[in-house]
Design an enzyme around this catalytic site. Structure first.
Site, PDB file in Angstrom:
ATOM      1  N   CYS A 274       0.821  -1.222   0.000  1.00 12.87           N
ATOM      2  CA  CYS A 274       0.000   0.000   0.000  1.00 12.87           C
ATOM      3  C   CYS A 274       0.853   1.270   0.000  1.00 12.87           C
ATOM      4  CB  CYS A 274      -0.949   0.004   1.191  1.00 12.87           C
ATOM      5  SG  CYS A 274      -2.253  -1.239   1.076  1.00 12.87           S
ATOM      6  N   ASP A 297       9.180   1.563   8.390  1.00 17.80           N
ATOM      7  CA  ASP A 297       8.471   0.308   8.652  1.00 17.80           C
ATOM      8  C   ASP A 297       7.935   0.163  10.071  1.00 17.80           C
ATOM      9  OD1 ASP A 297       7.536  -2.222   7.707  1.00 17.80           O
ATOM     10  OD2 ASP A 297       9.181  -3.214   8.745  1.00 17.80           O
ATOM     11  N   ARG A 389      14.347  -8.621  -2.143  1.00 20.05           N
ATOM     12  CA  ARG A 389      14.617  -7.542  -1.194  1.00 20.05           C
ATOM     13  C   ARG A 389      15.945  -6.832  -1.448  1.00 20.05           C
ATOM     14  NH1 ARG A 389      10.490  -6.448   2.790  1.00 20.05           N
ATOM     15  NH2 ARG A 389       9.021  -8.175   2.546  1.00 20.05           N
TER      16      ARG A 389
END
Length: 612
Positions: A274, A297, A389
């Site tokens: 999102c 985060d 990642r």
């Protein structure tokens, strides 16, 4: 001089902490490693371990001119993401873990894992990794020590935490720490050749809230193995926070400076996919405004001496999803990687030793994909794993706010909740009060897209974006939010619900998003300062189109007006699902707070009134 003897340790232990040394010695007997090494976090250690892993095939050294001191790892294809189905909260009763977690009996789980751990480090080195959560100069730091047989984890922890000799000194001779055990579960017999990515088919990621312990077995990947991240910073810390009167949340922390040089700090909780990292590293498109990142985060929020809520970022790096990140969607993330010192996992390799992933600029004619196979633009599979990642130091970010190293944290002016909703939820609304905000967070959800499994449009609930990370009963977690609001009173931050993802009838996005989200942040600041009115809608106090700064934006005004709407029929169609979810949250030993249920009744009344 300590009397504790640690088998396999060369020389003297760099600590006199008897509790720590005894714990290490006991676990050396259990795990049976060949060697024991205290990780010191030095550059020499980084160079030694990266060289060792390049030689063993675990890492590929990237082109030094393009990616200095950077490396690519390719994991086992069965070890590529967090495994929520194998993640356990081990409280004395199932009610302690609540309806949203997998529960296991602590004694039974410890007995089972003790047998898994027995001899699991044979043929390997056990690394003792001391680490500090948040700034190292915090007068009351939260500390941890991870025992691991994974060099990849040691390297990742060096980027993601304040790790090594400094953290060990913080623990000192008598200090306490959260003990974290981790083994990839791949012992080596004498003469047995190692594999590039050792792991075990059986995986356990277990948390013991009563004793504040983390035990992880079988995975070498990400949040399963880098135990400072989700395991400590959210699951165990959320329990600590409830006990001690603070909050551990899955939130970015953004520093926003107005043209008048007034600073605002904003925290935001969004479910995965999102745009959390993109917002954290925002490049505003409106003149005179600037944004810097404190964290992307996790936020730990505590009351300051002035009664306001202050946030620190307990991490020291970014562990970001690579696909979709590029110089258009998140230029600051790309610039953060430019100096190098980055660990990439499961992305593609170019022929000249650089990296590439989906949506990155300049697609090459040939790549080696994350599985080690040839890849061309005609290939049917993506070159990089969807959860591939980059792991990079926060200090390299060109818009890193210096406050990320301030142990006092930053005073939060606003908290944002946001999901990916193609309809229903307006672009931006303000909660009526903290109780209303808690209900909004409790019912946070994202709509399924055609790209995801499941029914298109079906809601995936993710309360406060914490669904996989609440370390105790979710109803008690909501009660803790209510209690924090009572304690903070009128000094609590204002709370807003945002939705960058509204679509028109033809499927197009109604709002441009990315850097233009700064226009919504400006409206939020205007609300905090009392400069603009708002429309009273089902959602809350919703922005009026004339109060948004749309200078230089070519989006049709009708689209923005539609993005700001809260259609009663759509809200009504959500009510039954949301009511069922609140019932679920209160279904295991603890009740959803009365304040949240009252707010839901008020929401139902607003929907009924809007329909009439």
């Amino acid at each position: 001089m300590s009397t504790v003897s640690i088998k396999g340790l060369e020389g003297e232990a760099p600590t006199k902490n008897e509790v720590l040394l005894n714990w290490i010695a006991e676990n050396v007997e259990l795990f049976q490693p060949d060697r024991v090494v205290f990780a010191d976090g030095s550059q020499e250690e980084w160079d030694r371990l990266t060289t060792q892993l390049v030689e063993s095939g675990t890492l590929i050294r990237l082109n030094e001119e393009k990616r200095p001191n950077s490396f690519l790892a390719r994991s086992n294809p069965a070890d590529v993401a967090r495994v929520e189905s194998r993640t356990f909260i081990c409280t004395p009763t199932p009610e302690g873990a609540g309806p949203t977690n997998h529960w296991a009996d602590p004694a039974e789980m410890k007995a089972e894992l003790t047998e898994r751990f027995r001899g699991s480090m044979k043929g390997r080195t056990m690394y003792v990794v001391p680490f500090c959560m948040g700034p190292i100069n915090d007068p009351a730091p939260k500390l941890g020590v991870q025992l691991t047989d994974s060099e990849y984890v040691v390297l990742s922890m060096r980027i993601m935490t304040r790790m090594g000799a400094e953290a060990l000194a913080k623990i000192g001779d008598t200090g306490s720490f959260v003990p974290c055990l981790h083994s990839v579960g791949a012992p080596l017999e004498p003469g047995q050749e190692d594999v590039a990515w050792p792991c075990n088919e059986e995986k356990y990621i277990t948390h013991f809230p009563e004793t504040k312990e983390i035990w992880s077995y079988g995975s070498g990947y990400g949040g399963n193995a880098i135990l400072a991240k989700k395991c400590y910073a959210l699951r165990i810390a959320s329990v600590m926070a409830k006990e001690e009167g603070w909050m551990a949340e899955h939130m970015l922390i953004l520093k926003l400076t107005s043209p008048e040089k007034k600073v605002y700090y904003i925290a935001a909780a969004f479910p995965s996919a999102c745009g959390k990292t993109n917002l954290a590293m925002l490049q505003p498109t409106i003149d005179g405004w600037s944004a810097e990142v404190v964290g992307d985060d996790i936020a730990w929020l505590r009351f300051g001496e002035d009664g306001r809520l202050y946030a620190i970022n307990p991490e020291n790096g970014f562990f970001g999803v690579a696909p979709g990140t590029n110089y258009s969607s998140n230029p600051n993330a790309m610039r953060t990687m430019e100096p190098g010192n980055t660990l990439f996992t499961n992305v593609a390799l170019t022929d000249d030793g650089d990296i590439w992933w989906e949506d990155l600029e300049n697609m090459p004619e040939h790549l080696t994909d994350w599985l080690g196979n040839d890849w061309t633009p005609e290939s049917s599979q993506p070159s990089s794993h969807p959860n591939s990642r980059y792991c990079v130091p926060l200090a390299q970010c060109p818009v890193a706010a210096e406050e990320y190293n301030d142990p006092q944290g930053v005073p939060i002016s606003a908290i944002l909740f946001g999901g990916r909703r193609p309809d229903t939820v307006p672009l931006v609304s303000q909660a009526h009060n903290w109780d209303h905000a808690t209900m909004i967070g409790a019912l946070l959800s994202s709509g399924q897209t055609a790209a995801a499994e499941g029914t298109v449009g079906a809601l995936r609930h993710d309360p406060m974006a914490m669904l996989p990370f609440i370390g105790y009963n979710a109803a008690d977690y909501l009660q803790h939010w209510i209690d924090m609001g009572k304690k903070g009173g009128d000094k609590m931050p204002e709370v807003f619900l945002v939705n960058w993802f509204r679509r028109g009838d033809d499927g197009r996005f109604l709002w441009p998003g990315f850097g233009d989200n700064s226009r919504v942040l400006k409206w939020i600041v205007d609300r905090i300062e009392g400069r603009v009115e708002a429309d009273e809608t089902i959602a809350g106090y919703t922005a009026r189109v004339e109060d948004l700064d749309l200078t230089g934006l070519d989006t049709p005004i009708e689209d923005i007006r539609e993005a700001l709407s809260a259609p009663a029929a759509q809200w009504k169609s959500d009510l039954a699902d949301n009511e069922e979810y609140l019932t679920f949250l209160g279904s295991k030993g603890s009740a959803v707070p009365a304040e949240v249920l009252e707010q839901f009744e008020a929401l139902k009344a607003r929907v009924a009134a809007a329909e009439s």
